[in-house]
Design a protein around this motif. Sequence first.
Motif, PDB file in Angstrom:
ATOM      1  N   LYS A 238      32.683  37.980 -19.109  1.00  0.00           N
ATOM      2  CA  LYS A 238      33.518  38.926 -19.867  1.00  0.00           C
ATOM      3  C   LYS A 238      32.449  40.258 -19.625  1.00  0.00           C
ATOM      4  N   LEU A 239      31.445  40.184 -20.078  1.00  0.00           N
ATOM      5  CA  LEU A 239      30.344  41.435 -19.785  1.00  0.00           C
ATOM      6  C   LEU A 239      30.520  41.799 -18.470  1.00  0.00           C
ATOM      7  N   GLY A 240      30.205  40.743 -17.616  1.00  0.00           N
ATOM      8  CA  GLY A 240      30.283  40.843 -16.290  1.00  0.00           C
ATOM      9  C   GLY A 240      31.547  41.636 -15.707  1.00  0.00           C
ATOM     10  N   PHE A 241      32.626  41.217 -16.334  1.00  0.00           N
ATOM     11  CA  PHE A 241      33.858  41.762 -15.791  1.00  0.00           C
ATOM     12  C   PHE A 241      34.000  43.337 -16.076  1.00  0.00           C
ATOM     13  N   TYR A 242      33.484  43.690 -17.211  1.00  0.00           N
ATOM     14  CA  TYR A 242      33.427  45.093 -17.738  1.00  0.00           C
ATOM     15  C   TYR A 242      32.595  45.946 -16.740  1.00  0.00           C
ATOM     16  N   LEU A 243      31.237  45.272 -16.692  1.00  0.00           N
ATOM     17  CA  LEU A 243      30.390  45.985 -15.541  1.00  0.00           C
ATOM     18  C   LEU A 243      30.924  46.424 -14.409  1.00  0.00           C
ATOM     19  N   PHE A 244      31.504  45.168 -13.650  1.00  0.00           N
ATOM     20  CA  PHE A 244      32.043  44.924 -12.290  1.00  0.00           C
ATOM     21  C   PHE A 244      32.978  45.791 -12.209  1.00  0.00           C
ATOM     22  N   ALA A 245      34.027  46.223 -13.216  1.00  0.00           N
ATOM     23  CA  ALA A 245      35.333  47.049 -12.915  1.00  0.00           C
ATOM     24  C   ALA A 245      34.752  48.390 -12.733  1.00  0.00           C
ATOM     25  N   GLU A 246      33.533  48.914 -13.496  1.00  0.00           N
ATOM     26  CA  GLU A 246      33.052  50.014 -13.226  1.00  0.00           C
ATOM     27  C   GLU A 246      32.534  50.458 -11.907  1.00  0.00           C
ATOM     28  N   TYR A 247      32.232  49.357 -11.333  1.00  0.00           N
ATOM     29  CA  TYR A 247      31.816  49.683  -9.583  1.00  0.00           C
ATOM     30  C   TYR A 247      32.960  49.788  -9.081  1.00  0.00           C
ATOM     31  N   ILE A 248      34.021  48.853  -9.029  1.00  0.00           N
ATOM     32  CA  ILE A 248      35.477  48.863  -8.377  1.00  0.00           C
ATOM     33  C   ILE A 248      35.957  50.068  -8.744  1.00  0.00           C
ATOM     34  N   ASN A 249      36.063  50.592  -9.841  1.00  0.00           N
ATOM     35  CA  ASN A 249      36.703  52.010 -10.085  1.00  0.00           C
ATOM     36  C   ASN A 249      35.936  53.082  -9.358  1.00  0.00           C
ATOM     37  N   MET A 250      34.651  52.900  -9.391  1.00  0.00           N
ATOM     38  CA  MET A 250      33.811  53.880  -8.451  1.00  0.00           C
ATOM     39  C   MET A 250      34.150  53.801  -6.922  1.00  0.00           C
ATOM     40  N   PHE A 251      34.335  52.713  -6.489  1.00  0.00           N
ATOM     41  CA  PHE A 251      34.787  52.563  -5.054  1.00  0.00           C
ATOM     42  C   PHE A 251      36.276  53.171  -5.021  1.00  0.00           C
ATOM     43  N   VAL A 252      37.115  52.832  -5.717  1.00  0.00           N
ATOM     44  CA  VAL A 252      38.459  53.120  -5.622  1.00  0.00           C
ATOM     45  C   VAL A 252      38.516  54.863  -5.647  1.00  0.00           C
ATOM     46  N   SER A 253      37.884  55.384  -6.869  1.00  0.00           N
ATOM     47  CA  SER A 253      37.809  56.746  -6.935  1.00  0.00           C
ATOM     48  C   SER A 253      37.204  57.443  -5.623  1.00  0.00           C
ATOM     49  N   ALA A 254      36.174  57.038  -5.211  1.00  0.00           N
ATOM     50  CA  ALA A 254      35.627  57.540  -3.893  1.00  0.00           C
ATOM     51  C   ALA A 254      36.522  57.277  -2.789  1.00  0.00           C
ATOM     52  N   ALA A 255      37.413  56.305  -2.578  1.00  0.00           N
ATOM     53  CA  ALA A 255      38.329  56.330  -1.667  1.00  0.00           C
ATOM     54  C   ALA A 255      39.418  57.272  -1.742  1.00  0.00           C
ATOM     55  N   VAL A 256      39.971  57.348  -3.004  1.00  0.00           N
ATOM     56  CA  VAL A 256      40.908  58.501  -3.566  1.00  0.00           C
ATOM     57  C   VAL A 256      40.500  59.847  -2.913  1.00  0.00           C
ATOM     58  N   MET A 257      39.351  60.238  -3.305  1.00  0.00           N
ATOM     59  CA  MET A 257      38.786  61.468  -3.149  1.00  0.00           C
ATOM     60  C   MET A 257      38.670  61.670  -1.584  1.00  0.00           C
ATOM     61  N   ALA A 258      38.302  60.591  -0.823  1.00  0.00           N
ATOM     62  CA  ALA A 258      38.123  60.670   0.589  1.00  0.00           C
ATOM     63  C   ALA A 258      39.564  61.153   1.145  1.00  0.00           C
ATOM     64  N   THR A 259      40.541  60.202   0.532  1.00  0.00           N
ATOM     65  CA  THR A 259      41.616  60.465   1.166  1.00  0.00           C
ATOM     66  C   THR A 259      42.421  61.877   0.796  1.00  0.00           C
ATOM     67  N   THR A 287      39.283  53.927  10.384  1.00  0.00           N
ATOM     68  CA  THR A 287      38.985  53.241   8.966  1.00  0.00           C
ATOM     69  C   THR A 287      37.291  53.171   8.974  1.00  0.00           C
ATOM     70  N   ALA A 288      36.694  52.964  10.200  1.00  0.00           N
ATOM     71  CA  ALA A 288      35.038  53.001   9.988  1.00  0.00           C
ATOM     72  C   ALA A 288      34.686  54.289   9.402  1.00  0.00           C
ATOM     73  N   VAL A 289      35.175  55.393   9.945  1.00  0.00           N
ATOM     74  CA  VAL A 289      34.747  56.858   9.532  1.00  0.00           C
ATOM     75  C   VAL A 289      35.227  56.956   7.945  1.00  0.00           C
ATOM     76  N   PHE A 290      36.526  56.340   7.561  1.00  0.00           N
ATOM     77  CA  PHE A 290      36.896  56.493   6.333  1.00  0.00           C
ATOM     78  C   PHE A 290      35.983  55.734   5.352  1.00  0.00           C
ATOM     79  N   PHE A 291      35.558  54.520   5.874  1.00  0.00           N
ATOM     80  CA  PHE A 291      34.387  53.859   4.846  1.00  0.00           C
ATOM     81  C   PHE A 291      33.183  54.421   4.817  1.00  0.00           C
ATOM     82  N   ILE A 292      32.709  55.366   5.761  1.00  0.00           N
ATOM     83  CA  ILE A 292      31.506  56.058   5.751  1.00  0.00           C
ATOM     84  C   ILE A 292      31.792  57.087   4.887  1.00  0.00           C
ATOM     85  N   LYS A 293      32.884  57.767   4.995  1.00  0.00           N
ATOM     86  CA  LYS A 293      33.050  58.802   3.728  1.00  0.00           C
ATOM     87  C   LYS A 293      32.854  58.125   2.326  1.00  0.00           C
ATOM     88  N   ILE A 294      33.673  57.009   2.411  1.00  0.00           N
ATOM     89  CA  ILE A 294      33.484  56.270   1.017  1.00  0.00           C
ATOM     90  C   ILE A 294      32.244  56.083   0.413  1.00  0.00           C
TER      91      ILE A 294
END
Lengths: 345, 165
Positions: A238-259, A287-294
């Motif tokens: 459960k703790l793992g989920f909380y910590l992990f969610a933070e990193y997924i959030n970081m990935f999503v917000s990086a993707a949104v900013m790049a978009t 797509t590869a360029v997009f991931f480099i930005k992320i």
Amino acid sequence: MDIAFVIEKSVLVSIIFGISLLIAMYSTYAERKVAAFLQDRLGPDRAGPFGMFQPLADGLKMFMKEEIVPANASKWLFMVGPGLAMLTACIGTAVIPWGSPITIGDRIIPLQVTDINVGLLYIFGVVSLGVYGVMIGGWASNNKYSLLSAIRAASQNISYEIAMGLSIIALLLVTGSMSLKEIVETQHGWRWNVLYQPLGFVLFMICAFAETNRAPFDLPECETELIGGYHTEYSSMKLGFYLFAEYINMFVSAAVMATLYFGGYNYPGMDWVLANTGPVIGPLIGTAVFFIKIFAFIFFFMWVRWTIPRFRYDQLMHLGWKVLIPLAIANIVVTAVVIAVIEGF
Amino acid sequence: MGTSVFYFVATLSVIFSLMVIFSKNPVHSVLYLIVTFFTFTVHYILLNAQFLAVVNFIVYMGAIMVLFLFVLMLLNLNKDNEPLKSNLVKIVGVIAGCCLVVTLVGALKATAISDPVVLRNPNLGLVKNLGKELFGPFMLPFELCSILLLSAMVGAILLTKKEKA
């Protein structure tokens, strides 16, 4: 709704889900390596070559730990908290366009799960829902420190959502659409929105840091004041989920900013590349360029975390309400006036 | 398909609304209310009103209910410190409830099934069309509403400020 459509979308969803988890997993590794680099250390280097298997070892450790539920905790909500945090972190990726459509035979496959015409508001809604995981978990733990942390998270999120929404309005004035696909397509080549909305981008990025609870805005998990924050009572996965969610959030917000601001899968000279590489390889290069930005944004998140110290709580509120919101409103007014002048009223 | 989804979601709305009233713990009540609002969002999507759906999602679920939850968590109400209600309040409550039931039953008896409403533009709920309506024929009421909201905001801020002695 034909069967090929269903298969196509399910494959796309599974790939995106897998990639989000993989990137979140290796973000934990990258964070420790970046921290080590910035502090002149080595970082994890025992599990596999360069410590590459460290995330697997960490995950295994999380699974093997004893599961503890506090005696007076609200058991059901204690369980819902981390699940909700994980869910809201993952559903944001549904409207992000990952690349221009691929053509196989006479079938055009868009690299986006769904293109709703309120895509930008959907992202905003998911972000505003994200705080529930923290709030429910913090309250259900029946611990004063967890509760304080949950309340901090809620007030922080609400304060920064306003500035974030206002910075998005200025972006909407420029793009004229709320569909993320159209926003990306108007940024063809090098005409990225960050060139038209530099202030809007900075505001959006600061708010994204606050919404993902990353340093210097990680007041909800401020260990010097709150033991561990909202997940003080949590253990095991459960703790793992909380910590992990933070990193997924970081990935999503990086993707949104790049978009939104850095052109998504667009890059200078893309027309030439698309014309010379064919209908499958060309979009995949985008797509590869997009991931480099992320990845660049994720690195930036980590760089900031290990460089800037945490705010004090009153400074956080001051920045949100008295600096960011007036700046965002000024940005809207200036953008609107400039557009009105250019288009001749 | 559409009708059965509607009845399924409508049943969920009713169930969760009842749970809001019947749950003992105020925080649980608020959480059920959030789920109820979520079912409303689904209703808006079924009506092809995407913009309204997502605004309901952001404003009610994402902002207003967070504030509700925030206040209730701070108050930390539970059975031990709940103020005792006097018998007078209970009697008044029963009478008011009975009046409401009578009114509802009367209203239900008087209803007849109306003709189905047909929109001239079935895509009215999409952002573009809604915006054109709001800033075209309904410009004045829309702007008046925004002034009303602004004055409410200013009033709320004024009330929280303590007068300097």
